[in-house]
Design a protein around this motif. Sequence first.
Motif, PDB file in Angstrom:
ATOM      1  N   ARG A 178       0.834  -1.216   0.000  1.00 58.62           N
ATOM      2  CA  ARG A 178       0.000   0.000   0.000  1.00 58.62           C
ATOM      3  C   ARG A 178       0.864   1.261   0.000  1.00 58.62           C
ATOM      4  NH1 ARG A 178      -3.048  -2.817   3.651  1.00 58.62           N
ATOM      5  NH2 ARG A 178      -2.208  -1.632   5.400  1.00 58.62           N
ATOM      6  N   ILE A 179       1.965   1.242   0.734  1.00 58.01           N
ATOM      7  CA  ILE A 179       2.869   2.403   0.752  1.00 58.01           C
ATOM      8  C   ILE A 179       3.351   2.687  -0.668  1.00 58.01           C
ATOM      9  CG2 ILE A 179       5.164   3.191   1.483  1.00 58.01           C
ATOM     10  CD1 ILE A 179       4.606   1.707   4.179  1.00 58.01           C
ATOM     11  N   ILE A 180       3.745   1.639  -1.385  1.00 56.80           N
ATOM     12  CA  ILE A 180       4.252   1.823  -2.752  1.00 56.80           C
ATOM     13  C   ILE A 180       3.129   2.248  -3.692  1.00 56.80           C
ATOM     14  CG2 ILE A 180       5.271   0.646  -4.737  1.00 56.80           C
ATOM     15  CD1 ILE A 180       6.820  -1.071  -2.645  1.00 56.80           C
ATOM     16  N   THR A 181       1.975   1.569  -3.630  1.00 53.32           N
ATOM     17  CA  THR A 181       0.886   1.929  -4.549  1.00 53.32           C
ATOM     18  C   THR A 181       0.369   3.338  -4.259  1.00 53.32           C
ATOM     19  OG1 THR A 181      -0.761   0.756  -3.186  1.00 53.32           O
ATOM     20  CG2 THR A 181       0.218  -0.469  -5.033  1.00 53.32           C
ATOM     21  N   ASN A 182       0.341   3.741  -2.994  1.00 51.47           N
ATOM     22  CA  ASN A 182      -0.063   5.113  -2.665  1.00 51.47           C
ATOM     23  C   ASN A 182       0.941   6.121  -3.221  1.00 51.47           C
ATOM     24  OD1 ASN A 182      -2.342   4.208  -1.333  1.00 51.47           O
ATOM     25  ND2 ASN A 182      -1.443   4.386   0.703  1.00 51.47           N
ATOM     26  N   ALA A 183       2.221   5.813  -3.125  1.00 55.07           N
ATOM     27  CA  ALA A 183       3.247   6.710  -3.675  1.00 55.07           C
ATOM     28  C   ALA A 183       3.098   6.822  -5.186  1.00 55.07           C
ATOM     29  CB  ALA A 183       4.644   6.214  -3.304  1.00 55.07           C
TER      30      ALA A 183
ATOM     31  N   PRO B  22      -2.141  -4.445  -6.032  1.00 51.09           N
ATOM     32  CA  PRO B  22      -1.448  -5.723  -5.823  1.00 51.09           C
ATOM     33  C   PRO B  22      -2.138  -6.861  -6.570  1.00 51.09           C
ATOM     34  CG  PRO B  22      -2.773  -5.179  -3.903  1.00 51.09           C
ATOM     35  CD  PRO B  22      -2.882  -4.019  -4.850  1.00 51.09           C
ATOM     36  N   SER B  23      -1.344  -7.825  -6.990  1.00 49.46           N
ATOM     37  CA  SER B  23      -1.892  -9.062  -7.557  1.00 49.46           C
ATOM     38  C   SER B  23      -2.070 -10.060  -6.423  1.00 49.46           C
ATOM     39  CB  SER B  23      -0.932  -9.640  -8.603  1.00 49.46           C
ATOM     40  OG  SER B  23       0.200 -10.216  -7.959  1.00 49.46           O
TER      41      SER B  23
ATOM     42  N   ALA C  98      -2.964  -4.453 -15.518  1.00 48.70           N
ATOM     43  CA  ALA C  98      -2.725  -5.903 -15.589  1.00 48.70           C
ATOM     44  C   ALA C  98      -1.299  -6.266 -15.986  1.00 48.70           C
ATOM     45  CB  ALA C  98      -3.744  -6.585 -16.508  1.00 48.70           C
ATOM     46  N   ARG C  99      -0.373  -5.312 -15.931  1.00 37.76           N
ATOM     47  CA  ARG C  99       1.021  -5.586 -16.262  1.00 37.76           C
ATOM     48  C   ARG C  99       1.889  -5.373 -15.022  1.00 37.76           C
ATOM     49  NH1 ARG C  99       1.962  -2.242 -21.501  1.00 37.76           N
ATOM     50  NH2 ARG C  99       3.931  -3.350 -21.603  1.00 37.76           N
ATOM     51  N   LYS C 100       2.804  -6.288 -14.802  1.00 35.62           N
ATOM     52  CA  LYS C 100       3.649  -6.282 -13.612  1.00 35.62           C
ATOM     53  C   LYS C 100       4.696  -5.170 -13.688  1.00 35.62           C
ATOM     54  CE  LYS C 100       6.711  -9.502 -11.163  1.00 35.62           C
ATOM     55  NZ  LYS C 100       7.138 -10.912 -11.147  1.00 35.62           N
ATOM     56  N   VAL C 101       4.748  -4.339 -12.645  1.00 34.34           N
ATOM     57  CA  VAL C 101       5.754  -3.282 -12.541  1.00 34.34           C
ATOM     58  C   VAL C 101       6.649  -3.491 -11.324  1.00 34.34           C
ATOM     59  CG1 VAL C 101       4.381  -1.566 -13.801  1.00 34.34           C
ATOM     60  CG2 VAL C 101       4.197  -1.715 -11.293  1.00 34.34           C
ATOM     61  N   SER C 102       6.288  -4.482 -10.496  1.00 35.44           N
ATOM     62  CA  SER C 102       7.072  -4.768  -9.300  1.00 35.44           C
ATOM     63  C   SER C 102       6.844  -6.201  -8.861  1.00 35.44           C
ATOM     64  CB  SER C 102       6.661  -3.826  -8.161  1.00 35.44           C
ATOM     65  OG  SER C 102       7.352  -4.153  -6.968  1.00 35.44           O
TER      66      SER C 102
ATOM     67  N   ILE D 122       3.034  -5.977  -7.933  1.00 34.45           N
ATOM     68  CA  ILE D 122       2.286  -4.745  -8.138  1.00 34.45           C
ATOM     69  C   ILE D 122       2.042  -4.616  -9.629  1.00 34.45           C
ATOM     70  CG2 ILE D 122       2.313  -2.233  -7.922  1.00 34.45           C
ATOM     71  CD1 ILE D 122       4.020  -2.590  -5.389  1.00 34.45           C
ATOM     72  N   LEU D 123       0.785  -4.344  -9.977  1.00 34.96           N
ATOM     73  CA  LEU D 123       0.363  -4.270 -11.370  1.00 34.96           C
ATOM     74  C   LEU D 123      -0.182  -2.893 -11.706  1.00 34.96           C
ATOM     75  CD1 LEU D 123      -1.704  -7.607 -11.557  1.00 34.96           C
ATOM     76  CD2 LEU D 123       0.743  -7.311 -11.966  1.00 34.96           C
ATOM     77  N   VAL D 124      -0.043  -2.537 -12.976  1.00 38.30           N
ATOM     78  CA  VAL D 124      -0.700  -1.366 -13.551  1.00 38.30           C
ATOM     79  C   VAL D 124      -1.284  -1.851 -14.867  1.00 38.30           C
ATOM     80  CG1 VAL D 124      -0.416   0.974 -14.469  1.00 38.30           C
ATOM     81  CG2 VAL D 124       0.939   0.250 -12.487  1.00 38.30           C
TER      82      VAL D 124
END
Length: 191
Positions: free
Chosen positions: A102-107, A117-118, A127-131, A123-125
């Motif tokens: 959540r800290i990362i997605t909020n940032a 999150p998947s 439907a593509r993985k960015v982390s 972590i997805l944007v």
Amino acid sequence: MKTRILISRAVNPWLNLAAEEYIFSDMVPDHQLLFLWRNTDTVVIGRYQNPWVECDVERMETDNVFLARRQSGGGAVFQDMGNTCFTFMSPRSEYDKERNIRIITNALGKFGISAYPSARNDILVNARKVSGSAYKERNDRAFHHGTLLIDVDMGRLALYLRPNPYKLESKGIRSVRSRVSNLSEFHPGLD
């Protein structure tokens, strides 16, 4: 609870992974800690992975790409200066990987990037993985670490990693490559 943020200026993956392990082993387990760093061209493999299966070791050697093994599990990843690594360390009683995500997605949301999150804690944007993430626990402490693909050279990523054949089955290699994306695609100029 006290929180500390450490940022490495080193770009050598062996030094950064050794620093991560030292900090984790030596930390006072009543602190929350965030460790950030970047590596020059590197393939990092999980604790139980075979480098000759997961990556093209000969090409890496020719191209002066580091090979490093981390202390957690998880898959092989390519890192260059377009990638940022993070490690959240905490007492085991305070360990919460969902909070860390959540800290990362909020940032990322502050940059207008709608990340989520998947089911596997990636972590997805769109439907593509960015982390991707991996984890490690000890008696009184735990860590959650991962990567953020900001502006990684995807062509080089494909040169050095060998995806698991089961991931390729019925999808073809093009589908596997399209599963990951740089955050700079969603926010041009992000570095």
